[in-house]
Design a protein around this motif. Structure first.
Motif, PDB file in Angstrom:
ATOM      1  N   ILE A 169       6.193   6.147  -3.015  1.00  0.00           N
ATOM      2  CA  ILE A 169       6.542   5.807  -4.233  1.00  0.00           C
ATOM      3  C   ILE A 169       7.574   4.440  -4.456  1.00  0.00           C
ATOM      4  O   ILE A 169       8.150   4.261  -3.344  1.00  0.00           O
ATOM      5  N   LEU A 170       7.356   3.897  -5.403  1.00  0.00           N
ATOM      6  CA  LEU A 170       8.047   2.605  -5.747  1.00  0.00           C
ATOM      7  C   LEU A 170       9.407   2.758  -6.520  1.00  0.00           C
ATOM      8  O   LEU A 170       9.311   3.480  -7.737  1.00  0.00           O
ATOM      9  N   LEU A 171      10.584   2.303  -6.259  1.00  0.00           N
ATOM     10  CA  LEU A 171      11.602   2.301  -7.230  1.00  0.00           C
ATOM     11  C   LEU A 171      11.552   0.722  -7.621  1.00  0.00           C
ATOM     12  O   LEU A 171      12.094  -0.177  -6.840  1.00  0.00           O
ATOM     13  N   ASP A 172      11.223   0.661  -8.902  1.00  0.00           N
ATOM     14  CA  ASP A 172      11.051  -0.868  -9.733  1.00  0.00           C
ATOM     15  C   ASP A 172       9.877  -1.663  -9.053  1.00  0.00           C
ATOM     16  O   ASP A 172       9.521  -1.268  -7.788  1.00  0.00           O
ATOM     17  N   LEU A 173       9.701  -2.586  -9.553  1.00  0.00           N
ATOM     18  CA  LEU A 173       8.673  -3.443  -9.296  1.00  0.00           C
ATOM     19  C   LEU A 173       8.897  -4.633 -10.112  1.00  0.00           C
ATOM     20  O   LEU A 173       8.242  -5.030 -11.047  1.00  0.00           O
ATOM     21  N   GLY A 174      10.159  -5.371  -9.540  1.00  0.00           N
ATOM     22  CA  GLY A 174      10.442  -6.741 -10.282  1.00  0.00           C
ATOM     23  C   GLY A 174       9.672  -7.733  -9.842  1.00  0.00           C
ATOM     24  O   GLY A 174       8.731  -7.803  -9.055  1.00  0.00           O
ATOM     25  N   SER A 175      10.100  -8.814 -10.437  1.00  0.00           N
ATOM     26  CA  SER A 175       9.366 -10.348 -10.256  1.00  0.00           C
ATOM     27  C   SER A 175       9.163 -10.630  -8.975  1.00  0.00           C
ATOM     28  O   SER A 175      10.072 -10.461  -7.922  1.00  0.00           O
ATOM     29  N   GLY A 176       8.068 -11.054  -8.432  1.00  0.00           N
ATOM     30  CA  GLY A 176       7.585 -11.560  -7.113  1.00  0.00           C
ATOM     31  C   GLY A 176       7.124 -10.290  -6.126  1.00  0.00           C
ATOM     32  O   GLY A 176       7.008 -10.600  -5.001  1.00  0.00           O
ATOM     33  N   ALA A 177       7.593  -9.123  -6.495  1.00  0.00           N
ATOM     34  CA  ALA A 177       7.437  -7.975  -5.382  1.00  0.00           C
ATOM     35  C   ALA A 177       6.126  -7.559  -4.827  1.00  0.00           C
ATOM     36  O   ALA A 177       5.968  -7.124  -4.002  1.00  0.00           O
ATOM     37  N   LEU A 178       5.236  -7.808  -5.830  1.00  0.00           N
ATOM     38  CA  LEU A 178       3.863  -7.305  -5.554  1.00  0.00           C
ATOM     39  C   LEU A 178       3.312  -7.812  -4.335  1.00  0.00           C
ATOM     40  O   LEU A 178       2.524  -7.139  -3.680  1.00  0.00           O
ATOM     41  N   GLY A 179       3.403  -8.954  -4.034  1.00  0.00           N
ATOM     42  CA  GLY A 179       2.783  -9.832  -3.044  1.00  0.00           C
ATOM     43  C   GLY A 179       3.532  -9.438  -1.752  1.00  0.00           C
ATOM     44  O   GLY A 179       2.818  -9.181  -0.726  1.00  0.00           O
ATOM     45  N   VAL A 180       4.843  -9.176  -1.678  1.00  0.00           N
ATOM     46  CA  VAL A 180       5.656  -8.789  -0.384  1.00  0.00           C
ATOM     47  C   VAL A 180       5.216  -7.340  -0.232  1.00  0.00           C
ATOM     48  O   VAL A 180       5.112  -6.857   0.990  1.00  0.00           O
ATOM     49  N   LEU A 181       4.971  -6.550  -1.207  1.00  0.00           N
ATOM     50  CA  LEU A 181       4.792  -5.133  -1.089  1.00  0.00           C
ATOM     51  C   LEU A 181       3.507  -4.941  -0.144  1.00  0.00           C
ATOM     52  O   LEU A 181       3.190  -3.907   0.726  1.00  0.00           O
ATOM     53  N   GLN A 182       2.399  -5.792  -0.354  1.00  0.00           N
ATOM     54  CA  GLN A 182       1.169  -5.541   0.512  1.00  0.00           C
ATOM     55  C   GLN A 182       1.341  -5.948   1.817  1.00  0.00           C
ATOM     56  O   GLN A 182       0.258  -5.494   2.765  1.00  0.00           O
TER      57      GLN A 182
END
Length: 313
Positions: free
Chosen positions: A35-48
């Motif tokens: 699960i993710l706790l929050d998905l703030g600005s710029g996070a989607l790229g690093v998440l991958q």
């Protein structure tokens, strides 16, 4: 339970980290849940860098400021427009009542379109737990200048070395100033992921927005938490000052969140099994326990060097 820091810079992305996003994983005896706790600005790229986004089982939004939720817009694109197809159910999102409207407005969907095609939006009920795989997540109202803001208490029940279920507890403060709800959310937590955006002396005239290191320490002490991980520190806030403030009011283990670092969140006999020196962060390293081979074998895995401050005696 494992915690990977995806983004931890306060208020907007910084040069070394996106805004708030934390990847939490736990094993239910059959598979890992994420699960993710929050998905703030710029996070989607690093998440991958750390997971396939199709492996995420749910996104837990603490509140609707952009530095905590805005990359839901990018996730919408990834879900809807993948030329190979999404190939799984809609993404589960738990958040404040206005979450769907906020994200649809930010993306400027065409009239008549809706993100309900991509997201299964669920609305938090204060203090009411929700269950996702081995996780139980409970939202606690906290003090921040927006209609709904929550601290999230995450409990994970996983099979231990002897097959028994062990429950570890991670509390995420979201954004908040000092309040009873935060103490309740963090009560006896194994790890307290706590914001500390403000500095004593500099921000004393601002009430009801963020914690200082000192106030974060007060909350941790009142809640009796095992360890505190300070986060949401903006680029203009002195990390060393925040840590020194926290040490004035909290005597447990303290570290500062860094994007890319993974922590183990332990409970019960798992903590007792750990090498005491390693658990205290001796020699500048943190360790997490991982399962290897056939369950329930557990062994140490060195993650990466990161200076932890020793517990005061």
């Amino acid at each position: 339970m494992k915690l990977t820091i995806i983004g931890c810079t306060g208020s907007f992305p910084g040069p070394g980290s996106p805004a708030s996003c934390y990847l939490v994983s736990a094993f239910d005896g059959t598979r890992d849940w994420k699960i993710l706790l929050d998905l703030g600005s710029g996070a989607l790229g690093v998440l991958q860098r750390y997971t396939d986004i199709k492996d995420i089982d749910g996104i837990m939004i603490s509140h609707l400021h952009p530095d905590h939720c805005m990359d839901l817009c990018g996730m919408h694109v990834a879900i809807r427009w993948d030329p190979n197809g999404w190939g799984r159910d809609r993404m589960l999102v738990h958040g404040p009542e206005a979450t769907a409207d906020r994200i649809e407005t930010a993306y400027s969907l065409p009239d008549g379109d809706t993100m309900a095609k991509d997201y299964d939006f669920q609305v938090w009920t204060p203090n009411k737990p929700v269950n996702i795989g081995p996780f139980t997540i409970t939202p606690y109202p906290v003090r921040h200048p927006i209609d709904e803001a929550y601290a999230l208490r995450v409990e994970a029940s996983e099979p231990g070395p002897d097959g028994e279920l062990l429950t570890s507890v991670l509390t995420y403060s979201g954004d908040t100033d000092s309040c009873d709800g935060l103490v309740e959310a963090a009560k006896d937590a194994d790890m307290f992921l706590c914001e500390a955006a403000f500095e004593e002396g500099r921000d004393d005239h601002i009430d009801g927005v963020h914690l200082t290191g000192k106030r974060a320490g007060e909350m941790a002490t009142a809640a009796g938490v095992e360890r505190m991980l300070l986060t949401h520190i903006p680029v203009w806030t002195d990390i060393n000052k925040v840590v020194e403030e926290a040490k004035e009011t909290y005597t447990g283990g303290i570290a500062v969140a860094v994007s890319g670092v993974t922590y183990g969140v332990y409970s019960g006999s798992l903590k007792e099994d750990k090498d005491p020196d390693r658990f205290k962060g001796e020699k500048g390293t943190d360790y997490l326990k991982t399962r290897t081979g056939t369950l329930p074998t557990i062994s140490y895995e060195k993650t990466r060097k990161f200076p932890l401050l020793k517990r005061k005696k």
